[in-house]
Design a protein around this motif. Sequence first.
Motif, PDB file in Angstrom:
ATOM      1  N   GLU A   1      33.081  81.415 -14.616  1.00  0.00           N
ATOM      2  CA  GLU A   1      32.286  80.603 -13.696  1.00  0.00           C
ATOM      3  C   GLU A   1      31.253  81.455 -12.959  1.00  0.00           C
ATOM      4  OE1 GLU A   1      34.963  78.477 -11.140  1.00  0.00           O
ATOM      5  OE2 GLU A   1      35.820  77.340 -12.803  1.00  0.00           O
ATOM      6  N   ILE A   2      31.651  82.645 -12.559  1.00  0.00           N
ATOM      7  CA  ILE A   2      30.719  83.548 -11.880  1.00  0.00           C
ATOM      8  C   ILE A   2      29.583  83.929 -12.819  1.00  0.00           C
ATOM      9  CG2 ILE A   2      30.465  85.870 -10.916  1.00  0.00           C
ATOM     10  CD1 ILE A   2      33.332  85.494  -9.739  1.00  0.00           C
ATOM     11  N   CYS A   3      29.904  84.265 -14.056  1.00  0.00           N
ATOM     12  CA  CYS A   3      28.868  84.633 -15.030  1.00  0.00           C
ATOM     13  C   CYS A   3      27.913  83.468 -15.278  1.00  0.00           C
ATOM     14  CB  CYS A   3      29.510  85.084 -16.339  1.00  0.00           C
ATOM     15  SG  CYS A   3      30.328  86.687 -16.220  1.00  0.00           S
TER      16      CYS A   3
ATOM     17  N   SER B   1      27.202  81.093 -13.176  1.00  0.00           N
ATOM     18  CA  SER B   1      26.387  80.945 -11.970  1.00  0.00           C
ATOM     19  C   SER B   1      25.276  81.984 -11.920  1.00  0.00           C
ATOM     20  CB  SER B   1      27.251  81.064 -10.718  1.00  0.00           C
ATOM     21  OG  SER B   1      28.164  79.998 -10.642  1.00  0.00           O
ATOM     22  N   ILE B   2      25.602  83.213 -12.304  1.00  0.00           N
ATOM     23  CA  ILE B   2      24.594  84.274 -12.324  1.00  0.00           C
ATOM     24  C   ILE B   2      23.521  83.954 -13.356  1.00  0.00           C
ATOM     25  CG2 ILE B   2      24.207  86.703 -12.917  1.00  0.00           C
ATOM     26  CD1 ILE B   2      26.992  87.258 -11.648  1.00  0.00           C
ATOM     27  N   GLU B   3      23.919  83.464 -14.504  1.00  0.00           N
ATOM     28  CA  GLU B   3      22.954  83.089 -15.546  1.00  0.00           C
ATOM     29  C   GLU B   3      22.049  81.957 -15.059  1.00  0.00           C
ATOM     30  OE1 GLU B   3      22.806  81.693 -20.237  1.00  0.00           O
ATOM     31  OE2 GLU B   3      24.735  81.942 -19.243  1.00  0.00           O
ATOM     32  N   GLU B   4      22.628  80.971 -14.397  1.00  0.00           N
ATOM     33  CA  GLU B   4      21.851  79.855 -13.864  1.00  0.00           C
ATOM     34  C   GLU B   4      20.860  80.346 -12.807  1.00  0.00           C
ATOM     35  OE1 GLU B   4      22.585  75.677 -11.453  1.00  0.00           O
ATOM     36  OE2 GLU B   4      24.211  76.519 -12.654  1.00  0.00           O
ATOM     37  N   LEU B   5      21.291  81.246 -11.940  1.00  0.00           N
ATOM     38  CA  LEU B   5      20.410  81.818 -10.922  1.00  0.00           C
ATOM     39  C   LEU B   5      19.258  82.570 -11.592  1.00  0.00           C
ATOM     40  CD1 LEU B   5      19.683  82.489  -8.001  1.00  0.00           C
ATOM     41  CD2 LEU B   5      21.277  84.425  -8.154  1.00  0.00           C
ATOM     42  N   GLY B   6      19.554  83.321 -12.634  1.00  0.00           N
ATOM     43  CA  GLY B   6      18.514  84.039 -13.376  1.00  0.00           C
ATOM     44  C   GLY B   6      17.488  83.086 -13.955  1.00  0.00           C
ATOM     45  N   ASN B   7      17.944  81.961 -14.473  1.00  0.00           N
ATOM     46  CA  ASN B   7      17.030  80.965 -15.031  1.00  0.00           C
ATOM     47  C   ASN B   7      16.135  80.360 -13.953  1.00  0.00           C
ATOM     48  OD1 ASN B   7      18.024  81.318 -17.630  1.00  0.00           O
ATOM     49  ND2 ASN B   7      19.509  79.669 -17.442  1.00  0.00           N
ATOM     50  N   VAL B   8      16.699  80.092 -12.790  1.00  0.00           N
ATOM     51  CA  VAL B   8      15.920  79.549 -11.676  1.00  0.00           C
ATOM     52  C   VAL B   8      14.857  80.554 -11.245  1.00  0.00           C
ATOM     53  CG1 VAL B   8      16.028  78.877  -9.239  1.00  0.00           C
ATOM     54  CG2 VAL B   8      17.708  77.976 -10.854  1.00  0.00           C
TER      55      VAL B   8
END
Length: 53
Positions: free
Chosen positions: A10-12, A14-21
Amino acid sequence: MKENKLLVGEICASIEELGNVIADNVAVSHKDYERMIAILDEAIRKTKNNIKI
């Protein structure tokens, strides 16, 4: 142990989603910058034509 793996997953995600944003915001900012430069260039061209430089 299984819960830890799920939490790490889940953390990974979330980090991937943040990177995309962040990447999307950078792309939009770059497009805005290009648009502003194009508008400025056009304004300079028109001004030069108006004063016959």
